[in-house]
Motif scaffolding. Structure first.
Motif, mmCIF file in Angstrom:
data_model
loop_
_atom_site.group_PDB
_atom_site.id
_atom_site.type_symbol
_atom_site.label_atom_id
_atom_site.label_comp_id
_atom_site.label_asym_id
_atom_site.label_seq_id
_atom_site.Cartn_x
_atom_site.Cartn_y
_atom_site.Cartn_z
ATOM 1 N N ARG A 99 -27.460 -11.275 -19.362
ATOM 2 C CA ARG A 99 -27.134 -11.277 -20.788
ATOM 3 C C ARG A 99 -25.878 -10.447 -21.070
ATOM 4 O O ARG A 99 -25.044 -10.834 -21.892
ATOM 5 N N ALA A 100 -25.720 -9.331 -20.385
ATOM 6 C CA ALA A 100 -24.533 -8.489 -20.586
ATOM 7 C C ALA A 100 -23.266 -9.196 -20.099
ATOM 8 O O ALA A 100 -22.225 -9.139 -20.765
ATOM 9 N N ALA A 103 -22.389 -11.869 -22.567
ATOM 10 C CA ALA A 103 -21.854 -11.253 -23.782
ATOM 11 C C ALA A 103 -20.430 -10.756 -23.557
ATOM 12 O O ALA A 103 -19.575 -10.871 -24.445
ATOM 13 N N MET A 104 -20.153 -10.236 -22.363
ATOM 14 C CA MET A 104 -18.795 -9.775 -22.067
ATOM 15 C C MET A 104 -17.831 -10.962 -21.991
ATOM 16 O O MET A 104 -16.683 -10.867 -22.431
ATOM 17 N N ALA A 122 -17.345 -5.952 -29.978
ATOM 18 C CA ALA A 122 -18.367 -6.574 -29.126
ATOM 19 C C ALA A 122 -18.489 -5.831 -27.801
ATOM 20 O O ALA A 122 -19.598 -5.582 -27.316
ATOM 21 N N THR A 123 -17.361 -5.462 -27.217
ATOM 22 C CA THR A 123 -17.374 -4.740 -25.947
ATOM 23 C C THR A 123 -18.093 -3.403 -26.093
ATOM 24 O O THR A 123 -18.938 -3.044 -25.262
ATOM 25 N N ASP A 125 -20.308 -2.619 -28.329
ATOM 26 C CA ASP A 125 -21.718 -2.886 -28.587
ATOM 27 C C ASP A 125 -22.465 -3.226 -27.297
ATOM 28 O O ASP A 125 -23.568 -2.728 -27.063
ATOM 29 N N ILE A 126 -21.861 -4.062 -26.478
ATOM 30 C CA ILE A 126 -22.469 -4.424 -25.184
ATOM 31 C C ILE A 126 -22.685 -3.156 -24.367
ATOM 32 O O ILE A 126 -23.750 -2.933 -23.801
ATOM 33 N N TRP A 127 -21.654 -2.343 -24.294
ATOM 34 C CA TRP A 127 -21.704 -1.121 -23.484
ATOM 35 C C TRP A 127 -22.777 -0.165 -23.996
ATOM 36 O O TRP A 127 -23.513 0.428 -23.212
ATOM 37 N N ARG A 129 -25.537 -0.856 -25.641
ATOM 38 C CA ARG A 129 -26.880 -1.385 -25.422
ATOM 39 C C ARG A 129 -27.262 -1.435 -23.951
ATOM 40 O O ARG A 129 -28.435 -1.556 -23.621
ATOM 41 N N LEU A 130 -26.296 -1.311 -23.056
ATOM 42 C CA LEU A 130 -26.552 -1.421 -21.628
ATOM 43 C C LEU A 130 -27.121 -0.109 -21.085
ATOM 44 O O LEU A 130 -26.539 0.960 -21.291
#
Length: 166
Positions: A99-100, A103-104, A122-123, A125-127, A129-130
């Motif tokens: 999923r990450a 998303a990236m 977005a980047t 946010d992804i980071w 949540r990881l």
């Protein structure tokens, strides 16, 4: 075997970097699209054992994840988004890394489409949540490559915590 410029040092895949601007020469794009067509043709012919979701199989979900990255790198965002949706549809587990990565790819597509601010958001946010244990290797190299390709305030925003660990 030695080469005139010395022995070739293999580069781990996760250290490869995206170019600052994602634009490929037409002949490279044509070759890449032929390779995608070949990969699709091969994937369609896999039997059940070959397409099984095991260490030795190549399931359709994994194929769509790979196609997402291929189209993203070619700057073909419409196709990349379609592959991301197909991969997510087939991702039944909570697969954090899959999923990450998707998303990236989507964040990189935002950048390619000219929305640097949304790509930076977005980047980050992804980071955020990881889980920390997943912030290395392939996802880190993709986040770093995207960060390096951003300009202006979008680039600066990805330097703020927690992205400053890149």
């Amino acid at each position: 075997m030695s080469r005139p410029d010395g022995p070739r040092q293999p580069q781990p895949r996760w250290q490869l970097r995206l170019p600052r601007e994602l634009s490929l020469p037409p002949e490279t794009t044509r070759g890449a699209l032929r390779a995608v067509a070949d990969a699709r043709s091969i994937a369609e012919r896999l039997d059940a054992a070959q397409g099984a979701d095991t260490w030795f199989g190549y399931p359709l979900q994994k194929h769509h994840v790979h196609l997402s990255q291929a189209f993203t790198l070619m700057g073909r965002t419409r196709e990349a988004h379609a592959e991301q949706e197909a991969a997510l549809f087939l991702t039944r587990s909570p697969s954090v890394m899959t999923r990450a990565l998707l998303a990236m790819d989507a964040a990189t597509c935002l950048k390619v489409d000219g929305d640097h601010s949304a790509a930076a958001d977005a980047t980050a946010d992804i980071w955020q949540r990881l889980p920390a244990a997943y912030r290395d290797g392939l996802i880190r190299s993709r986040a770093d490559a995207l960060h390096q390709s951003l300009v202006g305030s979008a680039h600066d925003r990805t330097l703020a915590p927690p992205m400053s660990t890149l």
